[in-house]
Scaffold this motif. Structure first.
Motif, short mmCIF file in Angstrom:
data_model
loop_
_atom_site.label_atom_id
_atom_site.label_comp_id
_atom_site.label_asym_id
_atom_site.label_seq_id
_atom_site.Cartn_x
_atom_site.Cartn_y
_atom_site.Cartn_z
N ALA A 112 0.85 -1.20 0.00
CA ALA A 112 0.00 0.00 0.00
C ALA A 112 0.88 1.24 0.00
N LEU A 113 0.85 1.98 -1.10
CA LEU A 113 1.75 3.12 -1.24
C LEU A 113 1.33 4.32 -0.38
N ARG A 114 0.05 4.43 -0.07
CA ARG A 114 -0.38 5.56 0.76
C ARG A 114 0.35 5.56 2.09
N ASP A 115 0.34 4.43 2.78
CA ASP A 115 1.00 4.35 4.09
C ASP A 115 2.51 4.46 3.96
N LEU A 116 3.08 3.80 2.94
CA LEU A 116 4.53 3.82 2.77
C LEU A 116 5.03 5.23 2.49
N LEU A 117 4.41 5.91 1.53
CA LEU A 117 4.85 7.26 1.19
C LEU A 117 4.59 8.26 2.31
N ASP A 140 -4.09 9.74 -4.96
CA ASP A 140 -5.38 9.58 -5.62
C ASP A 140 -5.84 8.13 -5.42
N GLY A 141 -6.87 7.96 -4.60
CA GLY A 141 -7.36 6.61 -4.32
C GLY A 141 -6.46 5.88 -3.35
N ASP A 142 -6.33 4.57 -3.55
CA ASP A 142 -5.50 3.75 -2.68
C ASP A 142 -4.57 2.89 -3.54
N PRO A 143 -3.56 3.50 -4.18
CA PRO A 143 -2.69 2.75 -5.10
C PRO A 143 -1.89 1.67 -4.38
N GLU A 151 12.62 -2.55 -0.51
CA GLU A 151 13.25 -1.95 -1.68
C GLU A 151 12.46 -0.73 -2.15
N LEU A 152 11.13 -0.81 -2.13
CA LEU A 152 10.32 0.35 -2.49
C LEU A 152 10.58 1.51 -1.53
N SER A 153 10.74 1.19 -0.27
CA SER A 153 11.02 2.21 0.72
C SER A 153 12.35 2.90 0.43
N LEU A 154 13.37 2.12 0.08
CA LEU A 154 14.68 2.68 -0.25
C LEU A 154 14.60 3.54 -1.51
N ILE A 155 13.84 3.08 -2.50
CA ILE A 155 13.67 3.84 -3.74
C ILE A 155 13.10 5.22 -3.46
N PHE A 156 11.98 5.28 -2.74
CA PHE A 156 11.31 6.55 -2.52
C PHE A 156 12.08 7.44 -1.54
N ARG A 157 12.78 6.84 -0.59
CA ARG A 157 13.61 7.65 0.31
C ARG A 157 14.72 8.36 -0.46
N ASN A 158 15.37 7.63 -1.35
CA ASN A 158 16.44 8.23 -2.15
C ASN A 158 15.91 9.36 -3.02
N LEU A 159 14.77 9.13 -3.67
CA LEU A 159 14.22 10.14 -4.58
C LEU A 159 13.76 11.39 -3.83
N ILE A 160 13.07 11.20 -2.71
CA ILE A 160 12.60 12.35 -1.93
C ILE A 160 13.78 13.08 -1.30
N GLU A 170 14.69 27.27 -0.47
CA GLU A 170 13.23 27.17 -0.42
C GLU A 170 12.78 25.83 -1.00
N VAL A 171 12.38 24.93 -0.12
CA VAL A 171 11.98 23.59 -0.53
C VAL A 171 10.51 23.58 -0.93
N ASP A 172 10.24 23.08 -2.12
CA ASP A 172 8.86 22.94 -2.60
C ASP A 172 8.79 21.63 -3.39
N VAL A 173 8.43 20.56 -2.70
CA VAL A 173 8.45 19.22 -3.29
C VAL A 173 7.05 18.62 -3.22
N ARG A 174 6.62 18.04 -4.32
CA ARG A 174 5.31 17.38 -4.38
C ARG A 174 5.51 15.90 -4.70
N VAL A 175 4.90 15.05 -3.89
CA VAL A 175 4.94 13.60 -4.10
C VAL A 175 3.52 13.14 -4.39
N SER A 176 3.31 12.51 -5.54
CA SER A 176 1.97 12.06 -5.90
C SER A 176 2.00 10.62 -6.36
N ALA A 177 0.87 9.95 -6.19
CA ALA A 177 0.74 8.55 -6.63
C ALA A 177 -0.66 8.32 -7.15
N THR A 178 -0.75 7.72 -8.32
CA THR A 178 -2.04 7.43 -8.94
C THR A 178 -2.02 6.03 -9.55
#
Length: 250
Positions: A112-117, A140-143, A151-160, A170-178
């Motif tokens: 579940a990406l909502r909780d992970l992200l 958007d929804g519950d992807p 591994e998914l956690s490491l991927i998104f941690r590195n990217l963010i 000035e940090v302005d970062v948007r993380v989205s999942a659909t």
């Protein structure tokens, strides 16, 4: 006839010689660049380890010589904890790169990406002391992704982490999942930071490569994060892409 035969053979030999020299030069240039990236990586690892170690030694020596008082001791311990966290991240990156180079596969389960992200975004906000609107999560929804959770956690941690570090003051970062019509999941991490020259976009996923000399001086790193991301994403059947309109455009 003999004259034309010798001329043809000479021309062919000359063409082969030129082709061989061209290939040799290309190989030498590639090896030199690879060697330079490796040296930059070694310099970065040395810096990322020696700097917090020197800081830890300084605080420990200070605490050993005298009692600075409860308030100052708390400040010292907080900074020492930050140094340990920095060392741990450096070791984690090197170990992850080593595992990625020899790993063959991973067991995939629904994640579940909502909780992970949400967890990763919250950790980044706390680590970099960001206000809530500086790092936004839009789901958007519950992807649900089919992959390996760690591994998914490491991927998104590195990217963010990259998005925040290369955002400047000035940090302005948007993380989205659909979830797409085909059932696939699309995750986008968008920043308004330093940007990447178009000619470097294809190279940023190479090991040890770091885009932009100015960014390298300002932002510490090993040049392994995006290499690890690409390897892990591909191993789980996904695809990662980088887009930028150029320097200053995020």
């Amino acid at each position: 006839n003999t004259h034309w035969l010798l001329l043809s053979l000479g021309t062919l030999f000359y063409a082969l010689l030129i082709a061989g020299l061209t290939l040799l030069c290309a190989w030498l240039v590639r090896e030199m660049r690879h060697s330079q990236r490796q040296q930059a990586f070694l310099d970065a690892v040395t810096h990322e380890m020696k700097t917090p170690l020197a800081s830890l030694r300084l605080y420990l020596d200070t605490l050993a010589r005298r009692d600075p008082g409860a308030e100052q001791r708390g400040v010292f311990l907080g900074r020492m904890r930050q140094d340990v966290d920095r060392l741990e991240r450096t070791v984690d990156q090197v170990l992850a790169a080593a595992r990625a180079a020899r790993a063959r596969g991973s067991e995939r389960t629904p994640v579940a990406l909502r909780d992970l992200l949400a967890t990763i975004v919250r950790e980044a906000q706390e680590h970099y002391h960001l206000p809530p609107d500086a790092l936004r999560l839009e789901i958007d929804g519950d992807p649900t992704a089919l992959g390996e959770a760690n591994e998914l956690s490491l991927i998104f941690r590195n990217l963010i982490d990259n998005a925040v570090k290369y955002s400047g003051a000035e940090v302005d970062v948007r993380v989205s999942a659909t979830t797409g019509a085909d059932g696939g999941v699309r995750v986008e991490i968008e920043d308004r930071g330093v940007g990447i020259p178009r000619e470097e976009l294809r190279r940023i996923f190479q090991p040890f490569y770091r885009a932009g000399a100015d960014a390298q001086r300002r932002v510490k790193g090993l040049g392994l994060g995006l290499f690890i991301v690409r390897f892990l994403v591909r191993r789980q059947g996904g695809r990662v892409e980088a887009h930028s309109a150029g320097p200053g455009h995020g």
